[in-house]
Design an enzyme around this catalytic site. Structure first.
Site: not given
Ligand code: BGC
Length: 736
Positions: A273
């Site tokens: 993530d």
């Molecule tokens: C989130 C993810 C997301 C990623 C990319 C993160 O802050 O937890 O779910 O896909 O950002 O935007």
């Protein structure tokens, strides 16, 4: 016979051509890998947010994937740099959070789950794929499969709620919709199952917090949707921010290697993530970014989203012997395999005129409307006030009546509010609308305008109050400790009730709010999670009776946020609630310790929820009859054949979501009170009866038992066929 043989031959040829294509891909991966320098390999493992500002790094082969570029002209421009200027010409993988639609926004995933309709959800994901791939995006970070049993957690909006079976069904539908028929089709949008794992179990619903989940509970509750989606071909997986039992997922070798790769045979790609590798330093699980990089890659991560640790430290870590070349090669194989599968080497570019042509296509809007219709849950309908009489005069008010941005919900980077059809826009087609805009946003506390609305109500036959949450109040990092309506929304509902006119409340929110006191102040309540672009038309049709509600609660509705976490499928307790306990205000002075009922309940809010999982009314009524199963005792290889007659006993043609629950009465460990094992949508005309059948394999009753084996344990079971998780009569059976 001949036809059968021919079909079998075709199937065999299809299988062997898939196997050949796969072998071909593996060969191409190996050939390319041979040619790559260590620096180029590390570059593939690096994902950044942005486009042309990284031209130099792309040309140098230092970036494998980008996120957040959705202009097809820029996508082509950066792709051209990767393909034409980098030494090996490896195309970039362009990604975006396409969570519930790209341009055409569908209901938030929690709303999609409320449809209990896998076909409509798959269709929604396909629409999202067609629209986003036209812009050059080939990878979405969806579906979010985190089981969420606590509405205080803001990200409940992004998932399918509290139940592992519903979660699995919805997740698989999304994966199929995104990825379509063939990976190398230009409209295939690679799915990413996230967040692996336990992210929805954050303590107290506080986002990013620790999760204490036992291995058994991971396997029985949190893993199934991931496993189901991987079996359905999900191409990628994202780790989660949180730790489970002290180990951050991005550094959890057991999760990423032993379970994911070895047990489940996943050959897709694993991404962190956003900076979750780097955040292991904040967790106190890694010394510094370099240490975090070693931990992540050794644990089984292939690609780094935005910590910049992989690009900065991997080479030194290899030189120091802290990362092996074999480990790096494996990660790069997973990345290249994905790029070959998606056909990016053959088709790196996108037709720059396509994106605007396919956005908001009429059939996309129709699919979004259908999904929004099916996602609305009717929670109350006193005196059958709904549907409202068409052409009657209605007063429309409330902060969500005309909130084109907010009704789209969380994670809608690319939905454009000028395309949103709000209820206010749509209701005129069915009613004579008087609009008095009272509160202007959900947190608004200014009540001055209420008087004008009360005055206008005199001319109306009924009042429809649109309340809920602004989009920003749910989603990532938007946890709440109180789940009641914000601002003066409850006061607005009460003020409308004081006019004596019938009051219909429509809630548009990102979670299941605590609306008990608001229910007492209205005649009917329709609960629509943020319904997306076409929400207004969908709700107008429902209010006018052109469509009939069929949505069911994908999460338990609480009386009070103090009840959270609360979910229907909790383990059986030794002191279950009996319903005859003494509540707070009835406790006599100096009552004896044990006279109040020593069971599992709250003195102030009792035991039960406001509405159970699976709950939802219709404008009609349904009657279940002749529910039966085909045997009293089953072998483990059997299937349970369930049959019943369902009658529409009311006046509207409507659809019932039939739910099948099972309880394993005695286990080697304590079992849930009930578990959803099947559901079906049955549409009936007024007065019509349908004979329905459903089958559940006995093997679907398996679980991870005391010995941590996945087995069906012999013994007694109960089964329910009902319209929600708290209704119906149990049928007993045995498994031998
Ligand atoms: C989130 C993810 C997301 C990623 C990319 C993160 O802050 O937890 O779910 O896909 O950002 O935007």
């Amino acid at each position: 016979m001949r036809i059968k043989h021919f079909v079998l031959l075709l199937a065999a040829l299809a299988c062997s051509s898939v196997a050949m294509a796969q072998a071909d891909i593996e060969q191409r991966v190996e050939e390319l890998l041979q040619k790559m320098t260590l620096e180029e390999k590390i570059g593939q493992m690096n994902q950044v947010s942005g486009g042309l500002q990284f031209s130099k790094e792309i040309a140098a082969g230092q970036i494998g994937s980008v996120l957040n570029i959705v202009d097809p002209v820029e996508v082509n421009a950066i792709q051209r740099i990767a393909v034409e200027q980098s030494r090996l010409g490896i195309p970039l993988l362009v990604s975006r959070d396409v969570i519930h639609g790209f341009r055409t926004i569908f209901p938030i995933p929690l709303g999609m789950a409320a449809t209990f309709d896998t076909a409509v959800v798959e269709r929604g994901a396909r629409v999202a794929a067609v629209e986003s791939t036209a812009a050059g995006v080939r990878w979405t970070f969806s579906p979010m499969l985190d089981i969420a049993r606590d509405s205080r957690w803001g990200r409940v909006a992004e998932g399918s709620g509290e139940d592992p079976y519903l979660d699995s069904q919805m997740g698989v539908a999304m994966v199929k919709g995104y990825q379509g028929e063939k990976f190398d089709d230009p409209t295939c949008l690679a799915a990413c199952v996230k967040h692996f794992v336990g992210y929805g179990a954050a303590e107290g619903g506080r986002d990013y917090n620790t999760a204490m989940i036992s291995e058994r509970s991971l396997r029985n509750t949190y893993f199934p949707a991931f496993k189901a989606c991987i079996d359905a071909g999900a191409l990628t997986l994202m780790t989660s921010f949180n730790d489970v039992d002290g180990v951050p997922s991005t550094g959890n070798k057991w999760l990423l290697k032993d379970v994911l790769r070895q047990e489940w045979g996943f050959d897709g790609m694993v991404v962190t993530d956003w900076n979750s590798s780097g955040e292991m330093v904040m967790h106190g699980f890694a010394e510094d970014l370099k240490d975090a990089t070693a931990i992540s890659i050794n644990a089984g991560v292939d690609m780094d989203m935005m910590s910049f640790g992989f690009i900065a430290h991997t080479k030194t870590l290899v030189e120091e012997g802290k990362l092996s070349m074999a480990t790096i090669d494996n990660a790069v194989r997973n990345i290249l395999r994905l790029k070959f599968r998606l056909g990016l080497f053959e088709n790196p570019y996108v037709d720059e005129s396509l994106a605007r042509k396919v956005a908001y296509a009429p059939e996309h809007l129709a699919a979004a409307k259908q999904c929004a219709v099916e996602s609305a849950i009717l929670l109350q309908n006193k005196g059958d006030v709904l549907p409202l009489k068409q052409n009657s005069t209605i007063l429309v008010t409330g902060p969500m009546a005309d909130a084109p941005y907010d009704q789209l919900g969380t994670w809608t980077f690319d939905g454009e509010e000028q395309y949103t059809v709000t209820p206010l826009k749509a209701l005129g087609a069915h009613f004579n609308v008087i609009n008095v805009p009272t509160l202007t946003y959900s947190r608004d506390k200014e009540t001055k305008s209420f008087k004008a609305a009360q005055k206008a109500a005199k001319k109306a036959d009924a009042i429809v109050v649109f309340v809920g949450e602004e989009a920003i109040l749910s989603g990532e990092a938007h946890s709440l400790s109180q789940l009641n309506l914000q601002g003066a929304q409850s006061e607005l509902i009460a003020a409308m009730k004081a006019t004596g006119k019938p009051v219909v409340v429509v809630v548009m929110a990102g979670r299941a709010l605590t609306i008990e006191r608001d229910l007492a102040q209205c005649d009917a309540m329709l609960y629509s999670f943020h319904p997306g672009t076409m929400g207004g038309e969908a709700l107008a049709d429902l209010l006018a009776g052109v469509a009939v509600p069929s949505g069911k609660a994908p999460m338990t509705f609480l009386r009070d946020s103090g009840q959270a976490p609360f979910y229907y499928n909790h383990p059986m307790t030794g002191r279950p609630n009996l319903g005859n306990e003494t509540l707070l205000n009835d406790i006599p002075l100096k009552a004896g310790q044990t006279s109040l009922g020593c069971t599992s309940f709250y003195l102030d809010s009792g035991y039960g929820p406001l509405f159970p999982f699976g709950y939802g009314l219709s404008y009609t009524t349904f009657e279940y009859k002749n529910i039966s199963i085909d045997k009293q005792a089953y072998d483990k290889s059997d299937s349970i054949h369930i049959s019943f007659d369902l009658t529409n006993t009311g006046k509207y043609e409507a659809t019932e979501v039939v739910q099948i629950y099972v309880r394993d009465l005695v286990g080697s460990v304590v079992r849930p009170v009930k578990e959803l094992k099947g559901f079906m949508r049955v549409s009936l005309k007024p007065g019509e009866t349908k004979h329905c059948e459903h089958e559940i394999a006995v093997s679907d009753l398996a679980y991870w038992n005391y010995d941590m084996e996945y087995v069906v344990e012999a013994g007694r079971f109960e089964l329910w066929v009902a319209g929600d998780s708290a209704s119906g009569e149990a049928l007993g059976f045995e498994v031998k």
